[in-house]
Design a protein around this motif. Structure first.
Motif, PDB file in Angstrom:
ATOM      1  N   UNK A 233      -6.961  -9.850   6.714  1.00  0.00           N
ATOM      2  CA  UNK A 233      -7.412 -10.339   8.591  1.00  0.00           C
ATOM      3  C   UNK A 233      -6.536  -9.756   9.880  1.00  0.00           C
ATOM      4  N   UNK A 234      -6.593  -8.134   9.839  1.00  0.00           N
ATOM      5  CA  UNK A 234      -5.378  -8.267  10.963  1.00  0.00           C
ATOM      6  C   UNK A 234      -5.851  -7.265  11.755  1.00  0.00           C
ATOM      7  N   UNK A 235      -5.934  -7.009  13.048  1.00  0.00           N
ATOM      8  CA  UNK A 235      -6.463  -5.555  13.461  1.00  0.00           C
ATOM      9  C   UNK A 235      -5.723  -4.497  12.824  1.00  0.00           C
ATOM     10  N   UNK A 236      -4.288  -4.786  11.812  1.00  0.00           N
ATOM     11  CA  UNK A 236      -4.217  -3.509  11.232  1.00  0.00           C
ATOM     12  C   UNK A 236      -4.320  -3.019  10.028  1.00  0.00           C
ATOM     13  N   UNK A 237      -4.984  -4.088   9.413  1.00  0.00           N
ATOM     14  CA  UNK A 237      -6.076  -3.677   8.059  1.00  0.00           C
ATOM     15  C   UNK A 237      -7.137  -3.342   8.632  1.00  0.00           C
ATOM     16  N   UNK A 238      -7.005  -3.837   9.568  1.00  0.00           N
ATOM     17  CA  UNK A 238      -8.900  -3.354   9.527  1.00  0.00           C
ATOM     18  C   UNK A 238      -8.922  -1.803  10.238  1.00  0.00           C
ATOM     19  N   UNK A 239      -7.761  -1.223  11.141  1.00  0.00           N
ATOM     20  CA  UNK A 239      -7.706   0.039  10.966  1.00  0.00           C
ATOM     21  C   UNK A 239      -7.396   0.943   9.846  1.00  0.00           C
ATOM     22  N   UNK A 240      -5.863   0.873   9.502  1.00  0.00           N
ATOM     23  CA  UNK A 240      -5.440   0.821   8.247  1.00  0.00           C
ATOM     24  C   UNK A 240      -5.655  -0.024   7.151  1.00  0.00           C
ATOM     25  N   UNK A 247       2.273  -6.939   2.720  1.00  0.00           N
ATOM     26  CA  UNK A 247       1.179  -8.023   2.575  1.00  0.00           C
ATOM     27  C   UNK A 247       0.080  -7.719   2.285  1.00  0.00           C
ATOM     28  N   UNK A 248       0.003  -6.194   2.036  1.00  0.00           N
ATOM     29  CA  UNK A 248      -0.843  -5.892   1.539  1.00  0.00           C
ATOM     30  C   UNK A 248      -1.045  -5.437   0.089  1.00  0.00           C
ATOM     31  N   UNK A 249       0.056  -6.232  -0.974  1.00  0.00           N
ATOM     32  CA  UNK A 249       0.181  -6.304  -1.910  1.00  0.00           C
ATOM     33  C   UNK A 249       0.060  -8.219  -2.074  1.00  0.00           C
TER      34      UNK A 249
END
Length: 536
Positions: A233-240, A247-249
């Protein structure tokens, strides 16, 4: 191709062609971006634009747009753009075209929009589905989501809410005694407020809504799963949402593990192998959609993850900001203590337990929470994907020619209720934390609450609620996506604050209340944000 190259060479000065290769490379590296920026500026400044579209915030770099300006401080961005462009404007955010609609009418345009025009699912599913799981929240049609909200609301009965304060109070006592290790010989402790309240919020939420099996697992692998999932739940995850990052894994691995964890609880309960309370899992079991399809065990698992994550983010930030402001205002803090004494104290200085009914009978406590939510809206930007062209009412904003703007299909429309809540045109001393504004008869605060709670009543599928989309105060959202956990949040926060007020005094470990940190998904305090506590 060679013929084209020969034609291009005729237009390039021979002096440039005679440069050494490294110089040509450097010229390309510097010159091409400069040319792109120059063309982008020329397009915005010199070329005519479609006057039916909202004005676009000026930006130098195409695709990147206003990402840095907006990301550093969204509210500064919103207010400064409002001064220049009005309540309706568009900006470029990493390739996305975002149209911002400010003010109560702007909020209504987005949050009160028809499902045929705006979609929260299209805006958020790429962020929430990897965290919550498939089939729930924004990974299902809106009608299913409304039914899921009804299932959750059914679990938040008055009887359930009445049982929560004693459980929350017990968690507070255990937490402060063991974590802060405050005693007569060590009466003061300095803590990181956001970290401390994040821990306490998840402990109290798990003990009440989530069930004792979840609470008993918080000190083991579950805590690590939550931490890794929270990293999604971060801005980076929201955009990409699908970058090949560690961290995605970890997020994806944690999602499966937490989902399986809830599944095991449900299976054990079905076998009669556990003694459980009437918690949210028990309430969700047996729920059936209108088409006759039962809510599956996996759906229940994913709904429980969504409840845990969503409530944790908002309440940890709100509780942190509240305590920081109270530490900065010892006079208000003392008044809260006196309110507790008057309501729950006796001649021996012993307090009676906090109750659910009392939450509604503590005007200053209510005002303190409302004021914190006014100044620190849990979410600064609420997005919807535009599914069909939206005509903008002239009363919101219109070109000088008199025709109305159109927000075209494919744009994202952004509401920012926090702008209305901090608007100096609406609120006196808008940047000052002043709970007493909510206690003024016929004041702006009381009028805003009336509009939020008693305006047009609509049943979106989870029970009749006030639409509230044109109120200048929307602490729990508005319209069909209004939060169903409002009463739980007030009960949880009021009980925690009551415990702290009764047992400790506060002081800031800095000169002033820290600034917000907008680089994370929750608008928590910037930096450590420490405070000192001591036994009363």
């Amino acid at each position: 191709m060679s013929s084209l190259f020969e034609q291009l060479k005729e237009h390039i000065p021979q002096a440039i062609l005679d440069l050494p290769t490294p110089a040509l490379v450097l010229l390309g590296v510097v010159g091409i971006p400069a040319l792109i920026i120059a063309l982008n500026v020329f397009r915005q400044v010199c070329l005519p634009r479609d006057k039916t579209l909202p004005p676009v915030v000026f930006h130098y770099i195409p695709w990147f747009g206003s990402a840095a300006y907006y990301g550093e401080d969204p509210y500064k961005f919103f207010f400064e753009c409002r001064e220049k462009y009005g309540d309706l404007f568009s900006f470029i955010l990493l390739g996305r075209k975002i149209t911002v609609a400010l003010g109560p009418k702007g909020n209504n345009l987005s949050l009160g929009g028809k499902v045929s025009q705006v979609s929260a699912e299209e805006a958020y599913t790429h962020l929430t589905t990897p965290v919550f799981g498939k089939g729930v929240v924004y990974d299902c049609p809106n009608d299913m989501l409304m039914q899921q909200k009804k299932f959750i609301k059914t679990g938040l009965t008055t009887e359930s809410l009445q049982s929560y304060p004693p459980l929350i109070d017990s968690e507070c006592e255990d937490f402060f005694n063991h974590e802060l290790k405050i005693s007569a010989s060590n009466p003061t402790a300095k803590v990181d407020i956001l970290h401390t309240m994040s821990e306490l919020i998840i402990l109290t939420a798990s003990r009440t809504l989530q069930g004792k099996e979840v609470r008993e697992s918080l000190n083991g692998k579950f805590a690590k799963y939550y931490e890794d999932l929270d990293g999604g739940f971060t801005p980076l995850n929201f955009m990409f949402p699908n970058l090949p990052l560690p961290s995605y894994k970890r997020r994806d691995k944690a999602q499966k593990a937490m989902s399986d964890f809830y599944m095991s609880i449900i299976q054990d309960r079905k076998k009669g192998e556990t003694d459980h309370e009437n918690d949210m899992i028990a309430s969700l079991q047996g729920c059936v959609y209108k088409n006759g399809v039962p809510l599956s065990d996996r759906d229940i698992s994913h709904i429980m993850i969504a409840l845990l994550m969503a409530g944790q983010h908002t309440s940890s930030a709100t509780s942190s900001w509240t305590l920081l402001h109270l530490a900065d205002r010892p006079d208000i803090y003392e008044q809260l203590y006196q309110e507790q004494k008057a309501k729950f104290g006796n001649e021996d200085g012993i307090f009676r337990p906090m109750t659910y009914e009392a939450v509604k009978e503590l005007p200053l406590m209510d005002a303190v929470i409302r004021e914190t939510l006014r100044m620190h809206a849990p979410i600064h930007s609420i997005y919807r994907k535009v599914l069909s062209d939206i005509p903008v009412p002239p009363s919101l904003s219109a070109p000088s020619e008199g025709s109305s703007y159109i927000i075209p299909k494919g744009h994202f429309i952004c509401a920012a209720p926090g702008v209305s809540q901090m608007d100096p045109l609406i609120w006196q001393d808008a940047k000052t934390w002043n709970p007493n504004r909510w206690l003024e008869e016929k004041g702006v605060g009381q009028a805003a609450v009336e509009q939020y709670t008693k305006s047009e009543q609509v049943d979106y599928g989870f029970g009749s609620v006030s639409k509230g989309t044109e109120s200048p105060y929307q602490p729990f959202g508005a319209g069909r996506h209004r939060c169903v956990g409002e009463q739980f949040a007030y009960t949880q926060l009021s009980t925690i604050f009551a415990y702290i007020v009764r047992h400790f005094t506060l002081s800031l470990d800095a000169d002033k209340v820290p600034e917000p940190n907008y680089r994370v998904s929750r608008n928590g305090p910037k930096g450590l944000g420490r405070f000192s506590s001591r036994i009363v």
